[in-house]
Scaffold this motif. Sequence first.
Motif, short mmCIF file in Angstrom:
data_model
loop_
_atom_site.label_atom_id
_atom_site.label_comp_id
_atom_site.label_asym_id
_atom_site.label_seq_id
_atom_site.Cartn_x
_atom_site.Cartn_y
_atom_site.Cartn_z
N UNK A 36 -0.31 7.08 21.45
CA UNK A 36 -0.79 6.85 22.82
C UNK A 36 -1.39 5.45 22.95
N UNK A 37 -2.19 5.03 21.97
CA UNK A 37 -2.82 3.72 22.09
C UNK A 37 -1.78 2.60 21.96
N UNK A 38 -0.76 2.80 21.13
CA UNK A 38 0.30 1.80 21.05
C UNK A 38 1.03 1.66 22.38
N UNK A 39 1.25 2.77 23.06
CA UNK A 39 1.90 2.70 24.38
C UNK A 39 0.98 2.05 25.41
N UNK A 40 -0.32 2.30 25.33
CA UNK A 40 -1.27 1.65 26.24
C UNK A 40 -1.29 0.14 26.01
N UNK A 41 -1.16 -0.27 24.75
CA UNK A 41 -1.07 -1.70 24.46
C UNK A 41 0.22 -2.27 25.04
N UNK A 82 0.85 -1.19 0.00
CA UNK A 82 0.00 0.00 0.00
C UNK A 82 0.88 1.24 0.00
N UNK A 83 0.46 2.25 -0.75
CA UNK A 83 1.12 3.57 -0.69
C UNK A 83 0.40 4.42 0.35
N UNK A 84 1.15 4.97 1.29
CA UNK A 84 0.58 5.80 2.36
C UNK A 84 1.03 7.24 2.16
N UNK A 85 0.11 8.15 1.79
CA UNK A 85 0.48 9.57 1.69
C UNK A 85 0.76 10.15 3.08
N UNK A 86 1.53 11.25 3.09
CA UNK A 86 1.84 11.91 4.36
C UNK A 86 2.27 10.89 5.42
N UNK A 87 3.29 10.13 5.08
CA UNK A 87 3.70 9.01 5.92
C UNK A 87 4.09 9.43 7.32
N UNK A 88 4.61 10.63 7.49
CA UNK A 88 4.98 11.08 8.83
C UNK A 88 3.78 11.16 9.75
N UNK A 89 2.60 11.41 9.21
CA UNK A 89 1.38 11.43 10.00
C UNK A 89 0.65 10.08 9.95
N UNK A 90 0.71 9.40 8.81
CA UNK A 90 -0.10 8.22 8.60
C UNK A 90 0.48 6.92 9.12
N UNK A 91 1.76 6.92 9.50
CA UNK A 91 2.41 5.71 10.00
C UNK A 91 2.93 5.93 11.41
N UNK A 92 2.79 4.92 12.24
CA UNK A 92 3.35 4.96 13.59
C UNK A 92 4.12 3.68 13.85
N UNK A 93 5.34 3.82 14.38
CA UNK A 93 6.16 2.66 14.66
C UNK A 93 5.54 1.82 15.76
N UNK A 94 5.56 0.52 15.56
CA UNK A 94 5.04 -0.42 16.55
C UNK A 94 6.16 -0.74 17.54
N UNK A 95 5.93 -0.59 18.84
CA UNK A 95 6.97 -0.93 19.82
C UNK A 95 7.41 -2.39 19.68
N UNK A 96 8.66 -2.65 20.01
CA UNK A 96 9.21 -4.00 19.86
C UNK A 96 8.43 -5.04 20.65
N UNK A 97 7.83 -4.62 21.78
CA UNK A 97 7.12 -5.56 22.64
C UNK A 97 5.68 -5.79 22.18
N UNK A 98 5.25 -5.12 21.11
CA UNK A 98 3.87 -5.25 20.62
C UNK A 98 3.90 -6.02 19.30
N UNK A 99 3.07 -7.05 19.20
CA UNK A 99 3.02 -7.86 17.98
C UNK A 99 2.17 -7.16 16.92
N UNK A 100 2.31 -7.63 15.69
CA UNK A 100 1.46 -7.11 14.61
C UNK A 100 -0.01 -7.32 14.93
N UNK A 101 -0.34 -8.48 15.47
CA UNK A 101 -1.74 -8.76 15.80
C UNK A 101 -2.26 -7.80 16.86
N UNK A 102 -1.44 -7.51 17.87
CA UNK A 102 -1.85 -6.55 18.90
C UNK A 102 -2.08 -5.17 18.32
N UNK A 103 -1.32 -4.81 17.30
CA UNK A 103 -1.38 -3.46 16.73
C UNK A 103 -2.38 -3.33 15.60
#
Length: 345
Positions: free
Chosen positions: A298-303, A125-146
């Motif tokens: 914030x929600x990624x950190x809560x996860x 997928x192409x994501x425009x405005x990637x700085x806003x549209x993408x968030x890094x998943x923490x190492x301790x969070x799985x793809x399924x969790x995110x």
Amino acid sequence: MLAYTYIRQGKFELLDKPKPVLLDDRDAIVKVTLASICTSDLHIKHGSVPRAVPGITVGHEMVGVVEQVGSAVTTVKPGDRVTVNVETFCGDCFFCQHGWVNNCTDPNGGWALGCRIDGGQAEYVRVPYADQGLNQIPDTVTDLQALLVGDVLATGYWAAQISEIQEEDTVLILGAGPTGLCTLQCVTLYHPKRIIVCDLDESRLAFVRQHHPGVLTTTPNGLNDFVVAHSDHGGADVVLEVAGSAETFRMAWECARPNAMVTVVALYDGPQTLPLPDMYGKNLTFKTGGVNGCNCPETLQLIARGKLDTTPLITHTYPLSQIEEAYQLFENRQDGVIKVAIEMA
């Protein structure tokens, strides 16, 4: 690449399409690892989203790995695992600066992915405005969790955030579908005195009781009496309407106490009537509209901290090659389905 595509009203089809390329220096290309099916996809299928463009790849709820970035992208790099925001927003306009990213003035601002531009029920997928549209998943969070962070969890977090919930409140949530269940988790972050969840589906109410034993559950039958009996001031202090039918819209204002907050999260198939003469004197405050999905970090950190967990909502997993079967299951609510994950590999 394989991509599930909106052909015309009533028809999606899995097609072989060219892999997307960068079109702007703020774009990123993401190799999708997991996607999900959303009720909004069904709204497109059935013609309830007039702005949806035939020929686009559907899907707006996904996670993956950044493969390529434009020269102006600074927050992610190739190799990063990321969650993709349901909304496209520039971050610079008046509305973005106020956090109202659903109303971004960019021509593709708001809900674009899988609606007006190619989405993520595909291998890339192409994501425009990637700085806003993408968030890094923490190492301790799985793809399924995110997986649900960019859409239904963002919606639930936003809905709870704008509802001004207090600790002495009775909160009524109408709808125990995927968005309703995410909303429930986010409402619990505010520790209200009582939470009531209403749904027609007994299996979904059983899911609520299993995972949230302190939450009261009821069907629509006799709902108003139930809410009055379990509230302190003749009705709910806060109502969140997440179901999206004419009946639940009516229930929302009827079950609210005078001077209550009614937050409408649902996407409706048609116009709803606001019977002002009937509700005259209740002095209700309504908040409505599309999610402002700018709290994904914030929600990624809560996860990561164990405060949110949406993995129980993902009841079924299918490969992309079987996405048609997955849609049939989800649309017809078969086999106790809540959310479906689509694997790309």
